[in-house]
Motif scaffolding. Sequence first.
Motif, PDB file in Angstrom:
ATOM      1  N   HIS A   1       0.836  -1.203   0.000  1.00 54.91           N
ATOM      2  CA  HIS A   1       0.000   0.000   0.000  1.00 54.91           C
ATOM      3  C   HIS A   1       0.868   1.250   0.000  1.00 54.91           C
ATOM      4  O   HIS A   1       2.061   1.195   0.296  1.00 54.91           O
ATOM      5  CB  HIS A   1      -0.918   0.021   1.228  1.00 54.91           C
ATOM      6  CG  HIS A   1      -0.174   0.278   2.510  1.00 54.91           C
ATOM      7  ND1 HIS A   1       0.468  -0.727   3.207  1.00 54.91           N
ATOM      8  CD2 HIS A   1       0.065   1.413   3.205  1.00 54.91           C
ATOM      9  CE1 HIS A   1       1.050  -0.217   4.277  1.00 54.91           C
ATOM     10  NE2 HIS A   1       0.823   1.091   4.301  1.00 54.91           N
ATOM     11  N   ARG A   2       0.255   2.369  -0.358  1.00 48.43           N
ATOM     12  CA  ARG A   2       0.893   3.678  -0.290  1.00 48.43           C
ATOM     13  C   ARG A   2      -0.192   4.738  -0.426  1.00 48.43           C
ATOM     14  O   ARG A   2      -1.344   4.426  -0.703  1.00 48.43           O
ATOM     15  CB  ARG A   2       1.957   3.864  -1.373  1.00 48.43           C
ATOM     16  CG  ARG A   2       1.413   4.064  -2.767  1.00 48.43           C
ATOM     17  CD  ARG A   2       2.540   4.244  -3.777  1.00 48.43           C
ATOM     18  NE  ARG A   2       2.056   4.733  -5.038  1.00 48.43           N
ATOM     19  CZ  ARG A   2       2.001   6.021  -5.392  1.00 48.43           C
ATOM     20  NH1 ARG A   2       2.410   6.946  -4.570  1.00 48.43           N
ATOM     21  NH2 ARG A   2       1.545   6.376  -6.560  1.00 48.43           N
ATOM     22  N   VAL A   3       0.172   5.991  -0.243  1.00 43.53           N
ATOM     23  CA  VAL A   3      -0.739   7.109  -0.463  1.00 43.53           C
ATOM     24  C   VAL A   3      -0.307   7.778  -1.761  1.00 43.53           C
ATOM     25  O   VAL A   3       0.871   8.132  -1.920  1.00 43.53           O
ATOM     26  CB  VAL A   3      -0.692   8.105   0.717  1.00 43.53           C
ATOM     27  CG1 VAL A   3      -1.566   9.307   0.436  1.00 43.53           C
ATOM     28  CG2 VAL A   3      -1.105   7.416   2.003  1.00 43.53           C
ATOM     29  N   ASN A   4      -1.230   7.950  -2.714  1.00 40.82           N
ATOM     30  CA  ASN A   4      -0.864   8.525  -4.006  1.00 40.82           C
ATOM     31  C   ASN A   4      -0.694  10.042  -3.910  1.00 40.82           C
ATOM     32  O   ASN A   4      -0.859  10.632  -2.844  1.00 40.82           O
ATOM     33  CB  ASN A   4      -1.859   8.114  -5.107  1.00 40.82           C
ATOM     34  CG  ASN A   4      -3.213   8.761  -4.961  1.00 40.82           C
ATOM     35  OD1 ASN A   4      -3.415   9.683  -4.170  1.00 40.82           O
ATOM     36  ND2 ASN A   4      -4.164   8.286  -5.738  1.00 40.82           N
TER      37      ASN A   4
ATOM     38  N   THR B   1      -4.796   9.876  -1.667  1.00 40.36           N
ATOM     39  CA  THR B   1      -5.699   8.734  -1.587  1.00 40.36           C
ATOM     40  C   THR B   1      -4.916   7.460  -1.296  1.00 40.36           C
ATOM     41  O   THR B   1      -3.959   7.163  -2.007  1.00 40.36           O
ATOM     42  CB  THR B   1      -6.451   8.555  -2.926  1.00 40.36           C
ATOM     43  OG1 THR B   1      -7.107   9.777  -3.243  1.00 40.36           O
ATOM     44  CG2 THR B   1      -7.448   7.420  -2.853  1.00 40.36           C
ATOM     45  N   PRO B   2      -5.299   6.689  -0.272  1.00 41.30           N
ATOM     46  CA  PRO B   2      -4.624   5.420  -0.029  1.00 41.30           C
ATOM     47  C   PRO B   2      -4.956   4.426  -1.141  1.00 41.30           C
ATOM     48  O   PRO B   2      -6.123   4.270  -1.503  1.00 41.30           O
ATOM     49  CB  PRO B   2      -5.180   4.934   1.308  1.00 41.30           C
ATOM     50  CG  PRO B   2      -6.026   6.029   1.846  1.00 41.30           C
ATOM     51  CD  PRO B   2      -6.289   6.987   0.739  1.00 41.30           C
TER      52      PRO B   2
ATOM     53  N   SER C   1      -3.768   0.373  -2.869  1.00 42.41           N
ATOM     54  CA  SER C   1      -3.051  -0.864  -2.586  1.00 42.41           C
ATOM     55  C   SER C   1      -3.141  -1.795  -3.773  1.00 42.41           C
ATOM     56  O   SER C   1      -3.962  -1.611  -4.667  1.00 42.41           O
ATOM     57  CB  SER C   1      -3.622  -1.543  -1.341  1.00 42.41           C
ATOM     58  OG  SER C   1      -4.930  -2.008  -1.585  1.00 42.41           O
TER      59      SER C   1
ATOM     60  N   TRP D   1       6.011   2.306  -2.043  1.00 38.07           N
ATOM     61  CA  TRP D   1       5.139   1.238  -1.578  1.00 38.07           C
ATOM     62  C   TRP D   1       5.640   0.675  -0.262  1.00 38.07           C
ATOM     63  O   TRP D   1       6.833   0.590  -0.017  1.00 38.07           O
ATOM     64  CB  TRP D   1       5.051   0.125  -2.620  1.00 38.07           C
ATOM     65  CG  TRP D   1       4.360   0.561  -3.865  1.00 38.07           C
ATOM     66  CD1 TRP D   1       4.953   1.016  -5.011  1.00 38.07           C
ATOM     67  CD2 TRP D   1       2.969   0.627  -4.092  1.00 38.07           C
ATOM     68  NE1 TRP D   1       3.994   1.347  -5.930  1.00 38.07           N
ATOM     69  CE2 TRP D   1       2.768   1.120  -5.402  1.00 38.07           C
ATOM     70  CE3 TRP D   1       1.857   0.320  -3.323  1.00 38.07           C
ATOM     71  CZ2 TRP D   1       1.507   1.296  -5.950  1.00 38.07           C
ATOM     72  CZ3 TRP D   1       0.606   0.500  -3.878  1.00 38.07           C
ATOM     73  CH2 TRP D   1       0.438   0.983  -5.172  1.00 38.07           C
ATOM     74  N   THR D   2       4.726   0.271   0.607  1.00 38.64           N
ATOM     75  CA  THR D   2       5.028  -0.318   1.893  1.00 38.64           C
ATOM     76  C   THR D   2       4.323  -1.669   1.978  1.00 38.64           C
ATOM     77  O   THR D   2       3.174  -1.778   1.565  1.00 38.64           O
ATOM     78  CB  THR D   2       4.511   0.586   3.034  1.00 38.64           C
ATOM     79  OG1 THR D   2       5.059   1.897   2.837  1.00 38.64           O
ATOM     80  CG2 THR D   2       4.926   0.080   4.391  1.00 38.64           C
TER      81      THR D   2
ATOM     82  N   ILE E   1      -3.583  -1.496   3.623  1.00 41.71           N
ATOM     83  CA  ILE E   1      -3.718  -0.104   4.044  1.00 41.71           C
ATOM     84  C   ILE E   1      -4.096  -0.097   5.520  1.00 41.71           C
ATOM     85  O   ILE E   1      -5.081  -0.725   5.911  1.00 41.71           O
ATOM     86  CB  ILE E   1      -4.791   0.619   3.219  1.00 41.71           C
ATOM     87  CG1 ILE E   1      -4.387   0.649   1.744  1.00 41.71           C
ATOM     88  CG2 ILE E   1      -5.039   2.028   3.744  1.00 41.71           C
ATOM     89  CD1 ILE E   1      -5.476   1.162   0.827  1.00 41.71           C
TER      90      ILE E   1
ATOM     91  N   THR F   1      -5.688   1.055   9.020  1.00 41.79           N
ATOM     92  CA  THR F   1      -6.887   1.826   9.347  1.00 41.79           C
ATOM     93  C   THR F   1      -6.471   3.055  10.145  1.00 41.79           C
ATOM     94  O   THR F   1      -5.621   2.961  11.032  1.00 41.79           O
ATOM     95  CB  THR F   1      -7.883   0.988  10.172  1.00 41.79           C
ATOM     96  OG1 THR F   1      -7.206   0.472  11.311  1.00 41.79           O
ATOM     97  CG2 THR F   1      -8.439  -0.161   9.359  1.00 41.79           C
ATOM     98  N   PRO F   2      -7.028   4.209   9.816  1.00 44.12           N
ATOM     99  CA  PRO F   2      -6.646   5.422  10.537  1.00 44.12           C
ATOM    100  C   PRO F   2      -7.129   5.361  11.984  1.00 44.12           C
ATOM    101  O   PRO F   2      -8.144   4.738  12.274  1.00 44.12           O
ATOM    102  CB  PRO F   2      -7.343   6.540   9.771  1.00 44.12           C
ATOM    103  CG  PRO F   2      -8.452   5.885   9.055  1.00 44.12           C
ATOM    104  CD  PRO F   2      -8.032   4.458   8.812  1.00 44.12           C
TER     105      PRO F   2
END
Length: 65
Positions: free
Chosen positions: A5-8, A12-13, A15, A42-43, A47, A49-50
């Motif tokens: 996953h990553r944030v673009n 926006t998250p 995956s 990428w990680t 994703i 959860t906040p």
Amino acid sequence: MTTWHRVNDNGTPVSFSYEADARRNVTLTVEEVEGLMRAGGWTPGPIPTPPTPRSVADIGFPLCG
């Protein structure tokens, strides 16, 4: 199955997941490889959860005096 996953750039998250075949190989198109390389950052893992905001009930006292 493996998930990354990553944030673009828009915040926006996003995956993606893939599954290796019996020989531990994954087949990607040229466009898929170029997209992943270009995006970077990428990680491993889904994703996260906040965290949820804490409320008065969570901390036991009001936040203002």
